[in-house]
Write a protein that holds these residues in place. Sequence first.
Motif, PDB file in Angstrom:
ATOM      1  N   SER A  61       6.334 -23.751 -34.576  1.00  0.00           N
ATOM      2  CA  SER A  61       6.703 -23.590 -35.974  1.00  0.00           C
ATOM      3  C   SER A  61       6.414 -22.170 -36.450  1.00  0.00           C
ATOM      4  N   LEU A  62       7.463 -21.371 -36.564  1.00  0.00           N
ATOM      5  CA  LEU A  62       7.324 -20.041 -37.156  1.00  0.00           C
ATOM      6  C   LEU A  62       6.851 -20.140 -38.590  1.00  0.00           C
ATOM      7  N   THR A  63       7.361 -21.112 -39.308  1.00  0.00           N
ATOM      8  CA  THR A  63       6.995 -21.277 -40.713  1.00  0.00           C
ATOM      9  C   THR A  63       5.494 -21.489 -40.857  1.00  0.00           C
ATOM     10  N   ARG A  64       4.942 -22.368 -40.019  1.00  0.00           N
ATOM     11  CA  ARG A  64       3.499 -22.627 -40.095  1.00  0.00           C
ATOM     12  C   ARG A  64       2.701 -21.394 -39.684  1.00  0.00           C
ATOM     13  N   ALA A  65       3.172 -20.689 -38.648  1.00  0.00           N
ATOM     14  CA  ALA A  65       2.451 -19.512 -38.174  1.00  0.00           C
ATOM     15  C   ALA A  65       2.402 -18.415 -39.232  1.00  0.00           C
ATOM     16  N   LEU A  66       3.506 -18.248 -39.964  1.00  0.00           N
ATOM     17  CA  LEU A  66       3.587 -17.157 -40.942  1.00  0.00           C
ATOM     18  C   LEU A  66       3.097 -17.563 -42.334  1.00  0.00           C
ATOM     19  N   ALA A  67       2.802 -18.849 -42.522  1.00  0.00           N
ATOM     20  CA  ALA A  67       2.400 -19.330 -43.855  1.00  0.00           C
ATOM     21  C   ALA A  67       1.209 -18.580 -44.454  1.00  0.00           C
ATOM     22  N   PRO A  68       0.168 -18.239 -43.671  1.00  0.00           N
ATOM     23  CA  PRO A  68      -0.975 -17.537 -44.277  1.00  0.00           C
ATOM     24  C   PRO A  68      -0.702 -16.073 -44.614  1.00  0.00           C
ATOM     25  N   VAL A  69       0.405 -15.518 -44.103  1.00  0.00           N
ATOM     26  CA  VAL A  69       0.667 -14.081 -44.243  1.00  0.00           C
ATOM     27  C   VAL A  69       1.298 -13.802 -45.604  1.00  0.00           C
ATOM     28  N   PRO A  70       0.664 -12.981 -46.445  1.00  0.00           N
ATOM     29  CA  PRO A  70       1.246 -12.671 -47.752  1.00  0.00           C
ATOM     30  C   PRO A  70       2.616 -12.014 -47.612  1.00  0.00           C
ATOM     31  N   GLU A  71       3.497 -12.320 -48.535  1.00  0.00           N
ATOM     32  CA  GLU A  71       4.828 -11.731 -48.518  1.00  0.00           C
ATOM     33  C   GLU A  71       4.719 -10.211 -48.578  1.00  0.00           C
ATOM     34  N   GLY A  72       5.403  -9.527 -47.670  1.00  0.00           N
ATOM     35  CA  GLY A  72       5.387  -8.076 -47.636  1.00  0.00           C
ATOM     36  C   GLY A  72       4.278  -7.480 -46.792  1.00  0.00           C
ATOM     37  N   ALA A  73       3.331  -8.323 -46.323  1.00  0.00           N
ATOM     38  CA  ALA A  73       2.240  -7.812 -45.486  1.00  0.00           C
ATOM     39  C   ALA A  73       2.756  -7.552 -44.071  1.00  0.00           C
ATOM     40  N   PRO A  74       2.271  -6.501 -43.408  1.00  0.00           N
ATOM     41  CA  PRO A  74       2.714  -6.221 -42.036  1.00  0.00           C
ATOM     42  C   PRO A  74       2.229  -7.291 -41.073  1.00  0.00           C
ATOM     43  N   VAL A  75       3.111  -7.740 -40.175  1.00  0.00           N
ATOM     44  CA  VAL A  75       2.748  -8.817 -39.258  1.00  0.00           C
ATOM     45  C   VAL A  75       3.433  -8.616 -37.914  1.00  0.00           C
ATOM     46  N   ILE A  76       2.667  -8.893 -36.855  1.00  0.00           N
ATOM     47  CA  ILE A  76       3.161  -8.920 -35.480  1.00  0.00           C
ATOM     48  C   ILE A  76       3.120 -10.368 -35.008  1.00  0.00           C
ATOM     49  N   VAL A  77       4.173 -10.815 -34.353  1.00  0.00           N
ATOM     50  CA  VAL A  77       4.229 -12.183 -33.830  1.00  0.00           C
ATOM     51  C   VAL A  77       4.018 -12.164 -32.322  1.00  0.00           C
ATOM     52  N   LEU A  78       3.152 -13.032 -31.848  1.00  0.00           N
ATOM     53  CA  LEU A  78       2.946 -13.260 -30.417  1.00  0.00           C
ATOM     54  C   LEU A  78       3.549 -14.612 -30.063  1.00  0.00           C
ATOM     55  N   THR A  79       4.254 -14.668 -28.959  1.00  0.00           N
ATOM     56  CA  THR A  79       4.763 -15.938 -28.466  1.00  0.00           C
ATOM     57  C   THR A  79       4.965 -15.806 -26.967  1.00  0.00           C
ATOM     58  N   HIS A  80       5.062 -16.922 -26.277  1.00  0.00           N
ATOM     59  CA  HIS A  80       5.257 -16.839 -24.827  1.00  0.00           C
ATOM     60  C   HIS A  80       6.725 -16.597 -24.471  1.00  0.00           C
ATOM     61  N   ASN A  81       7.587 -17.402 -25.047  1.00  0.00           N
ATOM     62  CA  ASN A  81       9.001 -17.389 -24.664  1.00  0.00           C
ATOM     63  C   ASN A  81       9.806 -16.524 -25.634  1.00  0.00           C
ATOM     64  N   PRO A  82      10.493 -15.489 -25.131  1.00  0.00           N
ATOM     65  CA  PRO A  82      11.232 -14.605 -26.035  1.00  0.00           C
ATOM     66  C   PRO A  82      12.447 -15.252 -26.681  1.00  0.00           C
ATOM     67  N   ASP A  83      12.851 -16.444 -26.226  1.00  0.00           N
ATOM     68  CA  ASP A  83      13.981 -17.124 -26.858  1.00  0.00           C
ATOM     69  C   ASP A  83      13.718 -17.392 -28.343  1.00  0.00           C
ATOM     70  N   LEU A  84      12.453 -17.404 -28.727  1.00  0.00           N
ATOM     71  CA  LEU A  84      12.110 -17.585 -30.139  1.00  0.00           C
ATOM     72  C   LEU A  84      12.656 -16.462 -31.016  1.00  0.00           C
ATOM     73  N   PHE A  85      12.912 -15.307 -30.423  1.00  0.00           N
ATOM     74  CA  PHE A  85      13.240 -14.112 -31.195  1.00  0.00           C
ATOM     75  C   PHE A  85      14.466 -14.302 -32.091  1.00  0.00           C
ATOM     76  N   VAL A  86      15.411 -15.141 -31.691  1.00  0.00           N
ATOM     77  CA  VAL A  86      16.609 -15.340 -32.513  1.00  0.00           C
ATOM     78  C   VAL A  86      16.262 -15.952 -33.867  1.00  0.00           C
ATOM     79  N   ARG A  87      15.076 -16.560 -33.962  1.00  0.00           N
ATOM     80  CA  ARG A  87      14.661 -17.213 -35.213  1.00  0.00           C
ATOM     81  C   ARG A  87      13.643 -16.391 -36.002  1.00  0.00           C
TER      82      ARG A  87
END
Length: 266
Positions: A164-190
């Motif tokens: 869940s990208l939504t759950r992962a990004l939920a704590p991040v304030p809007e406009g704050a810089p964020v890096i996403v870590l994931t195993h499978n790059p297929d997630l990138f389209v989302r």
Amino acid sequence: MAATIGVVVWSVGIEPGWVVTRETRVPIARWPEELGPLRIAALADLHTGAPHITVEKVREIVASVNAERPDLIVLLGDYVIHGVTGGRFVPIEQTAAALRDLRAPLGVFAVLGNHDWWYDGSRCARSLEAAGIHVLEDAAAAVTVRGHPLWIAGVGEVRTRPASLTRALAPVPEGAPVIVLTHNPDLFVRVPPRVLLTLAGHTHGGQVNLPVLGRLIVPSHHGDRYAIGHIQEEGRDLFVSPGIGTSIIPVRFRVPPEISLLTVGR
């Protein structure tokens, strides 16, 4: 015949154990100026127990990473093996103990891969956490860079988890810089445009990159689109590390095991 034998010896006996440190500049126009350049060491797909990748080899890799003095270290999943020809299963606790010595001012963050969940994802997470490594499973954490916040969000493995990208990004304030870590790059389209950079592994860079024919097998629904390296799409940035170990067949040809050392900035 001599050339064929030479290729086989190289791709089975030499290159899979020849770990390189590759420096890559990742320019991102949207990168906040106040964060300055950031050095990130990325390790993917250790697959400890695969031929050439012993626990002692992992310790050597840890020493090499520390010698580069990165600001941040990220581990992108798949710490164990399943059915690699010539491999020997190594319990996650031994790999975690070797990774315990990783050092970076901003910390060490990890996500889990499909092989980790096929084995025992909860056990892998516990072992890494016990070694002082922050495991992010659809969660986020903030670090401070030059007095400013930078968020690190980890997203679950899309093949084996209800990631869940939504759950992962939920704590991040809007406009704050964020890096996403994931195993499978297929997630990138989302991944939404608010994310500055996505880091992934899983593909092993195809393990084999033949002249003319290229990468014949890439474990992705998008073929070789997200096989390796820095990819830019629609103003978004992805980096895929070719990783360290091997899967199924212990072969690498023109895709050496890699410690990916990234310099990220404007």
